[in-house]
Design a protein around this motif. Structure first.
Motif, PDB file in Angstrom:
ATOM      1  N   ILE A   1      71.638  31.438  27.940  1.00 10.53           N
ATOM      2  CA  ILE A   1      71.152  31.531  26.571  1.00 10.53           C
ATOM      3  C   ILE A   1      70.684  30.122  26.191  1.00 10.53           C
ATOM      4  O   ILE A   1      71.488  29.188  26.123  1.00 10.53           O
ATOM      5  N   GLY A   2      69.396  29.983  26.025  1.00  9.98           N
ATOM      6  CA  GLY A   2      68.825  28.667  25.750  1.00  9.98           C
ATOM      7  C   GLY A   2      68.498  28.515  24.266  1.00  9.98           C
ATOM      8  O   GLY A   2      67.978  29.444  23.646  1.00  9.98           O
TER       9      GLY A   2
ATOM     10  N   GLN B   1      77.517  30.756  16.231  1.00  9.20           N
ATOM     11  CA  GLN B   1      77.680  32.207  16.068  1.00  9.20           C
ATOM     12  C   GLN B   1      77.245  32.947  17.330  1.00  9.20           C
ATOM     13  O   GLN B   1      77.908  33.879  17.782  1.00  9.20           O
ATOM     14  N   THR B   2      76.124  32.517  17.870  1.00 10.74           N
ATOM     15  CA  THR B   2      75.571  33.188  19.053  1.00 10.74           C
ATOM     16  C   THR B   2      76.501  33.009  20.252  1.00 10.74           C
ATOM     17  O   THR B   2      76.802  33.960  20.977  1.00 10.74           O
ATOM     18  N   VAL B   3      76.964  31.787  20.431  1.00  8.28           N
ATOM     19  CA  VAL B   3      77.849  31.507  21.557  1.00  8.28           C
ATOM     20  C   VAL B   3      79.107  32.368  21.452  1.00  8.28           C
ATOM     21  O   VAL B   3      79.530  33.004  22.426  1.00  8.28           O
TER      22      VAL B   3
ATOM     23  N   LEU C   1      75.590  31.309  30.571  1.00 12.82           N
ATOM     24  CA  LEU C   1      75.569  29.848  30.470  1.00 12.82           C
ATOM     25  C   LEU C   1      74.773  29.516  29.217  1.00 12.82           C
ATOM     26  O   LEU C   1      73.978  30.326  28.744  1.00 12.82           O
ATOM     27  N   PHE C   2      75.002  28.322  28.694  1.00 12.99           N
ATOM     28  CA  PHE C   2      74.269  27.916  27.493  1.00 12.99           C
ATOM     29  C   PHE C   2      73.462  26.660  27.802  1.00 12.99           C
ATOM     30  O   PHE C   2      73.894  25.802  28.579  1.00 12.99           O
ATOM     31  N   ALA C   3      72.322  26.587  27.192  1.00 11.16           N
ATOM     32  CA  ALA C   3      71.444  25.443  27.454  1.00 11.16           C
ATOM     33  C   ALA C   3      70.725  25.047  26.179  1.00 11.16           C
ATOM     34  O   ALA C   3      70.551  25.857  25.268  1.00 11.16           O
ATOM     35  N   MET C   4      70.304  23.815  26.145  1.00 10.61           N
ATOM     36  CA  MET C   4      69.645  23.319  24.938  1.00 10.61           C
ATOM     37  C   MET C   4      68.716  22.150  25.290  1.00 10.61           C
ATOM     38  O   MET C   4      69.024  21.353  26.178  1.00 10.61           O
TER      39      MET C   4
ATOM     40  N   GLU D   1      82.386  21.005  25.131  1.00 10.57           N
ATOM     41  CA  GLU D   1      83.408  22.041  25.325  1.00 10.57           C
ATOM     42  C   GLU D   1      82.774  23.308  25.916  1.00 10.57           C
ATOM     43  O   GLU D   1      83.328  23.936  26.811  1.00 10.57           O
ATOM     44  N   LYS D   2      81.608  23.660  25.433  1.00  7.79           N
ATOM     45  CA  LYS D   2      80.946  24.886  25.905  1.00  7.79           C
ATOM     46  C   LYS D   2      80.077  24.636  27.142  1.00  7.79           C
ATOM     47  O   LYS D   2      79.372  25.517  27.614  1.00  7.79           O
TER      48      LYS D   2
END
Lengths: 415, 399
Positions: free
Chosen positions: A83-84, A99-101, A114-117, A133-134
């Protein structure tokens, strides 16, 4: 050999096995970078209106995807979807990110997330603990030293370098393991930096090899072409002008444009590279192929804009939206997606038929400026001479650096 | 005078002392040679990828044998001799599977279970039941004698759970179709899947089941009749011969082959396959099944086909087999990879972890010492049944 068309099945497959959901969480940005793709130099994007993406829209899209993921069998045992978060500056809408995470983490589904930005790091000091942390895969936009960063200014026109540098250093100090594993840099090349200066700065300061991109050369406003040309810097030229070209080229390895081209060439033309084991059973000459470098819609990602538009990629014109999220519903008409994609293919088919690079095309058709005209001209087209030149460009590079052959074929992991 | 030798890109150089082989996979041309120390060092240099298949040498310093070797390479279209300035870049064969298991394991951000469903393409189910008790089913499609029977419902549930678009071949081997309940239900279900499916039935059953099997002609299924050469066969086929059937004739010796040849002629059978089965008949296998050096060299293999031999087993790849007790195998000569109650992902992953058969290649003795290691077909069931990993006369003659 007949050309393969996109089918509904291809689109469904891509969604079932979707690798990335990119959310434009806001169009607000705390910087006013001079060369920004959403700035004065360009057209082809929705007007920036200080909007924030709503959680409702995000939830609607994710729930719709979850339904598909639960209903259909995926090709991987435990697929991973990233999820970017994208902007504007995504940290300007941290509430939505959180909220999304939280929502995604609580989904009862057989899937890794996985999360990305991509961030300009101006607000990094505030949110770094959460990001670490995430374990966000964080791509920091930094154009090198203070001079290099000088196009990346705040709303008062002040260089963001000091703030960004301080924040990134802080992240490195506070979360060294996270920083080592999950943080990377991207620099935009322009007339105030160079490959050498940017690479040296980021390598020395943060121990990382940045990716470097040139200014986007599509959708430039006609009245800004001169400004664009003044600002633009070619990556290869910049590299060749380096004092320590050989050393630098070796350090950045496939970041060196000719080596990157060679990699592509070896993958496509050596007859030694196969995507997976099944390909060893297939005679590629017998295969139907799609003569385009354009990704299958959703083959890599799905992009939701701040206005609720659904596009197959954040890098293309918002006019190429294929659907939207509206009133709690995802509106995607697969027939429309397929027909439009194939209609573009048809427009180019005359050129493709005689193109020498048709079987390994890298041209995204959405970057062809006149693609909506009746007779668009493909910039990726290669006649016999062009192709021979391209081949010789790659092979002469290899002849100069023969060690690259084994290195590129064995060390590079490509998805 | 200095010259440059460049080997062509699709050409392989293999040295397994005391022999060497240069093989051009584009045209099938080859050179067998004795690797003298000078020739061996040239080959080693060429096989170093950093040299891009080229070597510069002084023609006058080479011994006559090596000079001849160089000329032979050019004469047999395996490479080219030029002056040293010639701008030729060759890419030696170097297999690169982007999503190879080892690469996925090495990449922290990836998982070895990525895309595994697409590798499973063929399923064979042995329904079980009472029939002749032989182990032929471990060599080829043949009824499996068992107390357990996989019911239609069990098979349908298993296939329902698989639900894979990549599955493109199903084989159902009946042991006792007469007493198999709900065969029609299973057949109807298989037809609804729209996956090419073959039903195997032993010839002794076709007398009784002829009407049922005949009905399958209306369905989108292939019926194959497994036949052994015995005194009843001709009469049965005479009575029940059906042009829509395909016949798998199992033979054990030359005599059976001769009988079969005559019968095929007499009955005008068009669709058939002759399948040798091993039953303590090594001599027959040595004479008619084992490959010889000339067979190997006569089979032109492309670079891709050679790479396939290096990376996976072209006989077993993608196939899973279910036995009547519900155990699932990637190869019936090894441990099971799970049962029909396991998820299809677990079954495939188990095969990848244990490497029972899908990636079983000729990398063990004696084949790893042979120049034809990668030209030979992948190991097959025969190797397991016979109990030796090479089905060739070539290596045995070298010993």
């Amino acid at each position: 050999m007949e050309q393969a068309k996109l089918t509904i099945n291809d689109v469904e497959d891509a969604l079932i096995n979707l690798k990335q959901v990119t959310l434009e969480v806001t169009d607000v940005c705390n910087l006013r970078c001079k060369y920004c793709g959403y700035g004065d130099l360009y057209f082809g994007y929705d007007k920036r209106q200080d909007k924030y993406l709503s959680f409702d829209k995000v939830k609607t899209l994710i729930d719709w995807l979850v339904y598909i993921w639960k209903f259909f069998k995926t090709v991987s045992y435990m697929p991973t979807t990233t999820i970017g978060f994208y902007g504007g500056e995504p940290l300007m809408n941290i509430d939505l990110i959180k909220q999304t995470v939280e929502y995604v983490e609580n989904l009862k589904i057989n899937r890794n997330f996985l999360f990305a930005m991509t961030t300009n790091a101006v607000l990094l000091d505030k949110y770094m603990d959460y990001i670490a942390e995430k374990k966000f895969n964080t791509l920091i936009s930094l154009d090198g030293n203070s001079e290099g960063q000088s196009y990346r200014v705040n709303h008062s026109g002040r260089n963001s370098f000091d703030t960004v540098y301080r924040n990134v250093k802080l992240l490195q100090q506070e979360h060294p393991e996270y920083f080592a594993e999950h943080v990377n840099f991207n620099a935009v090349l322009h007339n105030r930096n160079s490959v050498e200066s940017t690479y040296s700065f980021i390598k020395n300061e943060f121990g990382k090899t940045p990716t470097m991109s040139e200014l986007n050369n599509s959708n430039i406003r006609s009245d800004k072409i001169e400004e664009f040309n003044r600002t633009y810097r070619n990556k290869s030229e910049s590299l060749y002008q380096s004092e320590n070209y050989e050393k630098l080229a070796e350090d950045i390895f496939i970041g060196e444009p000719q080596t990157e081209n060679l990699l592509l060439f070896l993958h496509q033309y050596s007859g030694n590279t196969f995507r997976d084991y099944n390909d060893l059973f297939i005679d590629k000459n017998e295969l139907r192929y799609r003569p385009t470098g354009t990704c299958t819609p959703f083959g890599k990602k799905i992009f939701l804009t701040v206005n609720g538009k659904i596009i197959q990629c954040e890098r293309i014109d918002h006019n190429f939206a294929v659907g939207n999220v509206e009133n709690g519903k995802v509106n995607l008409d697969f027939d429309y997606i397929v027909n439009r994609f194939n209609a573009y293919l048809d427009k180019l088919s005359k050129q493709c038929k005689v193109c020498y690079r048709k079987k390994s095309c890298t041209q995204c058709m959405y970057y062809i400026p006149d693609i909506d005209n009746n007779k668009p001209v493909c910039h990726g087209f290669m006649n016999k001479t062009d192709f021979e030149n391209y081949k010789s460009y790659c092979m002469s590079h290899l002849a100069k650096k023969p060690y690259l052959y084994k290195k590129l074929m064995t060390e590079i992991l490509v998805e | 005078m200095n010259k440059k030798l460049t080997i062509y890109s699709d050409t392989f150089i293999w040295i397994k002392k005391p022999k060497g082989l240069i093989y051009n996979s584009q045209n099938g041309h080859y050179l067998l040679f004795q690797p003298t120390s000078e020739i061996e060092s040239i080959c080693k240099y060429l096989n170093n990828f950093d040299n891009l298949y080229s070597i510069i040498f002084d023609d006058e310093t080479l011994n006559s044998e090596t000079q001849k070797f160089m000329q032979n390479i050019e004469e047999r279209h395996l490479g080219i001799l030029t002056n040293v300035e010639a701008n030729i870049v060759s890419l030696p064969p170097l297999l690169n599977i982007l999503n190879a298991v080892e690469k996925l394991k090495a990449d922290k951000s990836r998982s070895e279970s990525e895309n595994i469903l697409k590798y499973f393409s063929a399923l064979t189910v042995y329904t079980g039941g009472k029939c002749a008790n032989t182990n032929y089913y471990k060599q080829t499609f043949y009824p499996c004698n068992s107390n357990e029977v996989l019911t239609s419902e069990t098979i349908i549930n298993f296939l329902d759970n698989i639900q894979s678009q990549y599955l493109n071949s199903i084989n159902i081997v009946f042991s006792d179709i007469l007493n198999y309940s709900d065969a029609q239900v299973l057949i109807d279900y298989l037809e609804s899947l729209q996956i090419p499916t073959t039903i195997y039935v032993h010839y002794t059953e076709i007398m009784i089941n002829n009407r049922f099997l005949d009905k399958l002609r209306n369905n989108n299924l292939t019926v194959k009749i497994i036949c052994e050469i015995d005194k009843d066969l001709q009469n049965i086929l005479l009575f029940c011969k059906n042009e829509s059937y395909h016949y798998n004739f199992l033979i054990k010796n030359e005599e059976e082959y001769n009988i079969l040849e005559e019968m095929i002629e007499n009955l005008q059978i068009k669709k058939y396959t002759v399948i040798p089965v091993f039953d303590n008949n090594l001599q027959f296998f040595e004479e008619h099944v084992f490959v010889n050096e000339s067979d190997i060299l006569a089979t032109k293999l492309s670079k891709r086909e050679i790479f396939a031999h290096q990376a996976l087993n072209t006989n077993f790849w993608g196939a899973l087999t279910v036995l009547p007790d519900g155990k699932v195998y990637s190869n019936l000569h090894n441990e099971s990879v799970g049962t029909i109650n396991d998820s299809i992902y677990d079954l495939i992953l188990n095969e990848f972890h244990n490497n029972y058969s899908w990636r079983l290649i000729r990398n063990q003795k004696p084949c790893c010492d042979c120049i034809y290691q990668w030209l030979c077909p992948s190991p097959s069931n025969y190797e397991f049944v016979i109990g030796r990993m090479n089905l060739c006369n070539y290596y045995n003659m070298q010993k």
